[in-house]
Design an enzyme around this catalytic site. Sequence first.
Site, PDB file in Angstrom:
ATOM      1  N   HIS A 233      -9.837   2.795   7.819  1.00  0.00           N
ATOM      2  CA  HIS A 233      -8.885   3.815   8.280  1.00  0.00           C
ATOM      3  C   HIS A 233      -8.645   4.801   7.142  1.00  0.00           C
ATOM      4  CE1 HIS A 233      -5.128   5.672   9.495  1.00  0.00           C
ATOM      5  NE2 HIS A 233      -5.368   5.231  10.713  1.00  0.00           N
ATOM      6  N   CYS A 271      -9.587   8.665  12.384  1.00  0.00           N
ATOM      7  CA  CYS A 271      -8.184   8.929  12.716  1.00  0.00           C
ATOM      8  C   CYS A 271      -7.949  10.438  12.567  1.00  0.00           C
ATOM      9  CB  CYS A 271      -7.245   8.129  11.822  1.00  0.00           C
ATOM     10  SG  CYS A 271      -5.525   8.504  12.193  1.00  0.00           S
ATOM     11  N   HIS A 298      -8.766   6.903  16.481  1.00  0.00           N
ATOM     12  CA  HIS A 298      -7.330   7.098  16.696  1.00  0.00           C
ATOM     13  C   HIS A 298      -7.164   8.572  17.001  1.00  0.00           C
ATOM     14  CE1 HIS A 298      -5.854   3.632  13.850  1.00  0.00           C
ATOM     15  NE2 HIS A 298      -6.465   3.186  14.929  1.00  0.00           N
ATOM     16  N   ASP A 351      -2.983   7.580  19.476  1.00  0.00           N
ATOM     17  CA  ASP A 351      -2.293   7.135  18.272  1.00  0.00           C
ATOM     18  C   ASP A 351      -0.906   7.771  18.240  1.00  0.00           C
ATOM     19  OD1 ASP A 351      -1.986   5.820  15.898  1.00  0.00           O
ATOM     20  OD2 ASP A 351      -3.034   7.314  14.693  1.00  0.00           O
ATOM     21  N   HIS A 352       0.057   6.989  17.855  1.00  0.00           N
ATOM     22  CA  HIS A 352       1.453   7.448  17.782  1.00  0.00           C
ATOM     23  C   HIS A 352       1.826   8.189  19.066  1.00  0.00           C
ATOM     24  CE1 HIS A 352       1.250   7.317  13.102  1.00  0.00           C
ATOM     25  NE2 HIS A 352       0.913   6.211  13.683  1.00  0.00           N
ATOM     26  N   TYR A 368       5.217   4.101  17.783  1.00  0.00           N
ATOM     27  CA  TYR A 368       4.514   3.480  18.905  1.00  0.00           C
ATOM     28  C   TYR A 368       5.355   3.356  20.178  1.00  0.00           C
ATOM     29  CZ  TYR A 368       0.719   2.790  15.723  1.00  0.00           C
ATOM     30  OH  TYR A 368      -0.319   3.028  14.858  1.00  0.00           O
TER      31      TYR A 368
HETATM   32  C1  DNO Z   1      -0.694   3.913  11.668  1.00  0.00           C
HETATM   33  C2  DNO Z   1      -1.945   3.169  11.676  1.00  0.00           C
HETATM   34  C3  DNO Z   1      -2.263   2.540  10.355  1.00  0.00           C
HETATM   35  C4  DNO Z   1      -3.470   1.649  10.464  1.00  0.00           C
HETATM   36  C5  DNO Z   1      -3.889   0.985   9.193  1.00  0.00           C
HETATM   37  C6  DNO Z   1      -5.238   0.366   9.348  1.00  0.00           C
HETATM   38  O1  DNO Z   1      -0.129   4.150  12.671  1.00  0.00           O
HETATM   39  O2  DNO Z   1      -2.969   3.962  12.114  1.00  0.00           O
HETATM   40  O3  DNO Z   1      -1.165   1.775   9.959  1.00  0.00           O
HETATM   41  O4  DNO Z   1      -3.221   0.623  11.362  1.00  0.00           O
HETATM   42  O5  DNO Z   1      -3.909   1.875   8.136  1.00  0.00           O
HETATM   43  O6  DNO Z   1      -5.451  -0.536   8.327  1.00  0.00           O
END
Ligand code: DNO
Length: 390
Positions: A233, A271, A298, A351-352, A368
């Site tokens: 990530h 991401c 993500h 994501d988020h 989340y």
């Molecule tokens: C945040 C996530 C990160 C992710 C870690 C992976 O929302 O995308 O916390 O889970 O960095 O190791």
Amino acid sequence: MIESWRWYGDLDNISLSEISQTGARAIVTALHEIPYGEVWPAQAIAARKARIKAAGFDWTVVESLPVHEAIKRGEGDLSRLFANYRQSMANLAAQGVDTICYNFMPLLDWTRTDLAAPVAGGATCLRFDAVRMCAFELHMLGRQDAANDYAQDVVVKADAWYQASSEEDRSALLAAIMAGIPGAFDRYDIAGLRQELLAYQGIGRDEIRTNFKRFLDEVGPTAEELGLRLAVHPDDPPRNILGLPRIVSGGGDLAWLFSAYDSVANGLTLCSGSLGASAKNDVPEIAAKFADRIHFAHLRNVAKEPDGSFEEAAHLDGDTDMVALIRVLLAEQERRKRAGREDHLIPFRPDHGHVLLSDHCRELVAGYPLIGRLRGLAELRGVIRGVTGA
Ligand code: DNO
């Protein structure tokens, strides 16, 4: 693409049956209750897999299998930690969990200064404010060198913010900065953070790179043998935090990383929100360049400000061209399909998300929310269907 949803297991107030109403078909999760560095027992993984399956989902992506800080620091005899990581990988592979998301950010994971910044109409979003981060580093942590990491006007505003801040403002800031660390472990107070920073003294960018390469050399061959994909990530935000070097922040870093251990098993969690928070990163271009290493995505968006601050935008708004990015991911899937790969579909998760509507009425893991992510997923699904013409 495989629509996935991050679920925190028993730490999550959102149930699997609620998630099934979003239309997602895969769950992304981790055994958050296991301390970093310990083996994830085969039975615990099997039980989690069975629970997810019974609710009608698949579990193939783990997020995260955490890398112990001692490995990032390259400290002492690490053989037990590497062996444990490999054993957890084998236990995951035995249950068909074949994609391992992890990160190599020193100490902190994703970092924000505000967990509930206002968005028009009563919603809230996550925000990284350069002024408050600078105030935290300089005045709360007492890290004098931090002044070099921010523009002069940011430092001046940070002084003013700190002088005017209440005890409550300062503890909310600390809580926000700590909120990115997933699971129940390793949250720090100021004294604890100072202590942890001491352990990183003398460890610069080159040392972290060396330690990262060592980690890949230790676990990469196991990933290849087991048919697993490692998916690092990127740094969030893609800049040094607390003076600690972050080394997965942009295209140059990724080029280094993929050549440091040159194998498709050494891949990426694309991401878009993390990479997109740096003005230097063109996310669709980075995705196209490293497409064959993308094992998981993500998808989210950010709106950047000139001083380095940014706010999480709605999934299709913000600075990253999400449609262009999705086109890249779909083209890569096509390439994999033509190459005869049965597993050509790329898993992604919204994501988020903004805290919307009834999200305000329940306690949720920061970043989340249910409705906010549901909105994101629905919008992304629309783009994917639109682009594929399906
Ligand atoms: C945040 C996530 C990160 C992710 C870690 C992976 O929302 O995308 O916390 O889970 O960095 O190791």
